[in-house]
Design an enzyme around this catalytic site. Sequence first.
Site, PDB file in Angstrom:
ATOM      1  N   LYS A  13     -68.071 132.274  22.055  1.00 54.45           N
ATOM      2  CA  LYS A  13     -68.010 132.834  23.407  1.00 54.45           C
ATOM      3  C   LYS A  13     -66.565 133.151  23.704  1.00 54.45           C
ATOM      4  CE  LYS A  13     -66.278 130.492  26.005  1.00 54.45           C
ATOM      5  NZ  LYS A  13     -65.598 129.387  26.734  1.00 54.45           N
ATOM      6  N   PRO A 103     -63.656 127.030  14.882  1.00 51.92           N
ATOM      7  CA  PRO A 103     -62.754 125.891  15.109  1.00 51.92           C
ATOM      8  C   PRO A 103     -63.212 125.058  16.294  1.00 51.92           C
ATOM      9  CG  PRO A 103     -61.721 127.962  15.786  1.00 51.92           C
ATOM     10  CD  PRO A 103     -62.986 128.326  15.101  1.00 51.92           C
ATOM     11  N   ILE A 104     -62.808 123.785  16.280  1.00 55.26           N
ATOM     12  CA  ILE A 104     -63.255 122.812  17.264  1.00 55.26           C
ATOM     13  C   ILE A 104     -62.207 122.668  18.367  1.00 55.26           C
ATOM     14  CG2 ILE A 104     -63.884 120.383  17.577  1.00 55.26           C
ATOM     15  CD1 ILE A 104     -64.695 120.498  14.516  1.00 55.26           C
ATOM     16  N   ALA A 105     -62.671 122.429  19.601  1.00 49.25           N
ATOM     17  CA  ALA A 105     -61.781 122.308  20.771  1.00 49.25           C
ATOM     18  C   ALA A 105     -60.883 123.525  20.853  1.00 49.25           C
ATOM     19  CB  ALA A 105     -60.953 121.021  20.695  1.00 49.25           C
ATOM     20  N   ALA A 106     -61.518 124.714  20.820  1.00 48.14           N
ATOM     21  CA  ALA A 106     -60.772 125.952  20.616  1.00 48.14           C
ATOM     22  C   ALA A 106     -60.935 126.969  21.731  1.00 48.14           C
ATOM     23  CB  ALA A 106     -61.195 126.590  19.285  1.00 48.14           C
ATOM     24  N   GLY A 107     -61.662 126.645  22.803  1.00 44.35           N
ATOM     25  CA  GLY A 107     -61.796 127.571  23.915  1.00 44.35           C
ATOM     26  C   GLY A 107     -62.798 128.687  23.703  1.00 44.35           C
ATOM     27  N   ILE A 108     -63.611 128.583  22.659  1.00 49.26           N
ATOM     28  CA  ILE A 108     -64.615 129.616  22.398  1.00 49.26           C
ATOM     29  C   ILE A 108     -66.035 129.039  22.386  1.00 49.26           C
ATOM     30  CG2 ILE A 108     -63.151 131.338  21.277  1.00 49.26           C
ATOM     31  CD1 ILE A 108     -63.870 130.125  18.582  1.00 49.26           C
ATOM     32  N   GLY A 109     -66.191 127.874  22.969  1.00 50.02           N
ATOM     33  CA  GLY A 109     -67.520 127.322  23.219  1.00 50.02           C
ATOM     34  C   GLY A 109     -68.349 127.044  21.988  1.00 50.02           C
ATOM     35  N   ASP A 143     -70.547 125.847  29.534  1.00 48.72           N
ATOM     36  CA  ASP A 143     -70.761 127.062  28.742  1.00 48.72           C
ATOM     37  C   ASP A 143     -72.175 127.178  28.181  1.00 48.72           C
ATOM     38  OD1 ASP A 143     -68.155 127.998  29.067  1.00 48.72           O
ATOM     39  OD2 ASP A 143     -67.420 126.994  27.259  1.00 48.72           O
TER      40      ASP A 143
END
Length: 297
Positions: A13, A103-109, A143
Amino acid sequence: MKTDDYSALAPAKVNLFLHVGPVQPNGRHPLDSLVMFAGEAAADRLSVMISDDLSMTLTGPGMTNPDHIGPVDDNLVLRAARALQAETGSTQGAAFTLEKHLPIAAGIGGGSADAAAALRLLTDLWGTDTAAAHKIAPALGGDVPVALQGHTALMQGEGERIRRAPDLPRVPALLVNPGLACPTGPVFRAYDAAGGGAGFREFGAVPPFERVWDLVHWLGNQRNDLQAPAIAAVPEIAGVLDTLQALPDVLLARMSGSGATCFALFDTEDAARRAEAQLSADRPDWWIRATSLGDAA
């Protein structure tokens, strides 16, 4: 009861803009964000089959730092499955395989996308009412509702109100993460400490645009309110944005969500792919994906 093996993409996202209101008494924030979804190049893959209980196996290149993903039993996929069982009274189980690419904890849900994919798959596999999945989605995370719907949309309220934005073109994009986690909680706390949210208001709707350039020009007048506190927490984000802005043919570079993933928008998919090739050669240590943004596949 169905016994087939089901699978689905769980695409990234991207918050093309993200306006954040002041913190509320419940500790959450009102949001106003235009959300689009990436294509197959930037997506996790989730598969599931009927089982006696609930379980999950994690695989894929996104598991290079497994400590970042936390205990498997607390993963959003299994939390979504347990919530759907409780809501519907289903006694069926499911065995998931999550192939992690985002990737994890990356702002793309990524975790929210995985949970939404789980709800879609289980609704089909268990034969439950689609309304049950939509009912439980908000409690799983801000999200999850928009990821469950999978449409280009304004995400408002605390994420539970979704307003479709159907009259927009797909947007060629490059997604980039420097390999650094940027946990959401500290970013929001820094935003609150700085008095963030004054003057917050929601859009009634996104204007229709036929051309990518016109949409991006409009987006240039918006912002990501969490970009500054995220850069304060992870200064490398500023370098990523500078690098993206310097690429040929870039129309706009911005951070997604609470970071650290950033995106660059282009007028054509060829331009995005050329930028991917150039940046991948220069920064092989970064996660870099050319894609197009719009409705989820």
